[in-house]
Design an enzyme around this catalytic site. Structure first.
Site, mmCIF file in Angstrom:
data_model
loop_
_atom_site.group_PDB
_atom_site.id
_atom_site.type_symbol
_atom_site.label_atom_id
_atom_site.label_comp_id
_atom_site.label_asym_id
_atom_site.label_seq_id
_atom_site.Cartn_x
_atom_site.Cartn_y
_atom_site.Cartn_z
ATOM 1 N N ILE A 198 19.403 46.229 38.502
ATOM 2 C CA ILE A 198 20.657 45.526 38.238
ATOM 3 C C ILE A 198 20.562 44.062 38.635
ATOM 4 O O ILE A 198 21.411 43.256 38.259
ATOM 5 C CB ILE A 198 21.860 46.186 38.950
ATOM 6 C CG1 ILE A 198 21.785 45.979 40.463
ATOM 7 C CG2 ILE A 198 21.959 47.653 38.600
ATOM 8 C CD1 ILE A 198 23.093 46.269 41.165
ATOM 9 N N ASP A 199 19.521 43.712 39.388
ATOM 10 C CA ASP A 199 19.358 42.314 39.816
ATOM 11 C C ASP A 199 18.914 41.400 38.679
ATOM 12 O O ASP A 199 19.004 40.177 38.795
ATOM 13 C CB ASP A 199 18.346 42.226 40.959
ATOM 14 C CG ASP A 199 18.852 42.844 42.244
ATOM 15 O OD1 ASP A 199 20.084 42.898 42.427
ATOM 16 O OD2 ASP A 199 18.025 43.287 43.061
ATOM 17 N N ARG A 206 19.924 39.449 46.008
ATOM 18 C CA ARG A 206 19.343 38.893 47.233
ATOM 19 C C ARG A 206 18.814 37.476 47.022
ATOM 20 O O ARG A 206 19.077 36.584 47.812
ATOM 21 C CB ARG A 206 18.212 39.803 47.715
ATOM 22 C CG ARG A 206 17.595 39.432 49.025
ATOM 23 C CD ARG A 206 16.616 40.495 49.451
ATOM 24 N NE ARG A 206 17.291 41.775 49.613
ATOM 25 C CZ ARG A 206 17.851 42.177 50.758
ATOM 26 N NH1 ARG A 206 17.809 41.389 51.805
ATOM 27 N NH2 ARG A 206 18.441 43.346 50.826
#
Length: 418
Positions: A140-141, A189
């Site tokens: 999903i990043d 992140r």
């Protein structure tokens, strides 16, 4: 009937459509009369020789995987080190592959999974074992290199944009006497793709989210708070979307929980939304609410993107095609050929160009002030959330998801306990 067995495994954080990829893999292999084993809990299952025989699944169960979120066979976060540092683990994998005549290995995951598939292929070549390894994209990043987008992202992006739009209506209704600032934390992140997707919730100057914080830009608290003041004065309220991985100018995570590292060696973060909301309340005095959707944003199959579902199944079919054709150390990647109308294809890319590479947001996708997305970002993102792929609902009013029996076949090797 082709000689040998295909082993499929899921890795890392699961998505709303990773099981759709699994469904496509199994269906494509069955059409070619190839036996498919699935490792229980990813590479751990392969090491432990905990393998599920998918031939026991009915056609209806395989089909139902396509509308079921989570990881039907179990996933794991286990990063194998270099071939030298973790040679015993890699050799154990080859022992398991030999024991079950595994000739094709499909590892469905992100950057670290692509790296594992690459290293397994290298070791197999070193031992002259006939094995074809294919990395299958998922995250999903949306941070995998080469591929235009990653299966799993489109649905998470749709959930994010929908959630932000709905929350904005709530905040707007209550803002005069209640919440003035709402902070929504998105996964990401190092790459702000999911936070950027929130920008699709509105396209006017005053539409939410009025502020997006990206990990690609250094977080400046003074500038952020000043922007909140401007937005609240102009609009009457403010909705902020922040990537979990935003950092200050010195490179420190704003939400560093001080909790050490996770199993992939990543810093364990502690909640940037709570931190930002606290600062807004303490410094500006506004009433605030914040939310951490966490797993919800990656498991929301009920509002999946049709485009995402189609791409998740397409890479699964292509992974089988590439594997059986002997295309070793590759990944099926999505190639965009047109924005409008949106067109795409699936091609093979070397794992060497995917593993250990990370795709972050291009500078041209982030507004000059750093607090929103550009028209170019909107053109890229919009097709990825297009269309609905609702799951079937049962009489109880809930989605009718399939839950598999994860019984494994009999072991033939000594138990692995590392």
């Amino acid at each position: 009937m082709p000689k040998g067995t295909l082993l499929y495994a899921q890795s890392g954080g699961v998505t709303a459509v990773i099981n759709a990829t699994a469904s496509a893999v199994i269906q494509a292999a069955r059409a070619r009369k190839v036996r498919v084993l699935a490792a229980r809990n990813g590479i751990l299952g392969a090491l432990r020789e905990e393998l599920i025989d998918t031939s026991t699944m009915s056609a209806a169960q395989v089909k139902a995987l396509a509308h079921t979120p989570g990881g039907a066979f179990g996933s794991c976060r286990l990063k194998l080190k270099s071939l030298d540092a973790d040679r015993a683990k890699y050799e154990r994998l080859l022992d398991v592959f030999r024991a079950h005549d595994v000739r094709w290995f499909l590892y469905n995951g992100g950057n670290d999974s692509a790296d594992t598939a690459l290293k397994v292929s290298q070791l197999a070549a070193e031992y002259d074992y006939p094995l074809t390894c294919v990395g299958v994209p998922k995250t999903i990043d949306n941070d995998l290199a080469v591929t235009d987008c990653c299966p799993g992202f489109g649905s998470a992006a749709k959930y994010t944009a929908v959630s932000v739009r709905e929350a904005a209506l709530d905040v707007a209704a209550m803002s005069e006497t209640s919440t003035k600032v709402f902070v929504y934390e998105a996964m990401g992140r190092h790459a702000g793709w999911l936070a950027a997707a929130a920008g699709l919730a509105g396209d006017g100057r005053n539409d939410a989210p009025q502020i997006i914080l990206f990990p690609e830009r250094a977080y400046d608290e003074a500038a952020f708070l000043a922007q909140v003041v401007v937005v609240v004065k102009r609009v009457g309220w403010c909705l902020v979307v922040a990537s979990e991985g935003i950092r200050d100018a010195d490179g420190r995570f704003v939400a560093d929980a001080g909790g050490g590292k996770d199993s992939f060696g990543h810093t364990q973060l502690g909640g940037v939304a709570a931190h930002l909301a606290g600062r807004v309340k303490d410094v500006l005095g506004h009433k605030v609410h914040w939310t951490l959707p966490d797993y919800l944003q990656r498991s929301a199959r009920h509002i999946a993107s049709k485009t995402d579902l189609e791409q998740a199944m397409a890479v699964g079919r292509k992974a089988v095609e590439f594997a059986l054709a002997g295309k070793n150390s590759v990944m099926p990647v999505i190639v965009r050929t047109s924005d409008s109308p949106y067109r795409w294809s699936v091609e093979a890319a070397p794992l060497t160009k995917v593993a250990n590479h990370e795709k972050t947001m291009p500078a041209g996708f982030i507004r000059k002030d750093g607090f929103g997305i550009t028209a170019a970002a909107r053109r890229y993102l919009q097709p990825l959330i297009a269309g609905e792929a609702y799951p079937p609902f049962g009489r109880n009013g809930l989605p009718d998801y399939v839950v598999l029996d994860q019984a494994t076949i009999r072991r033939t090797l000594p138990r692995w306990d590392a």
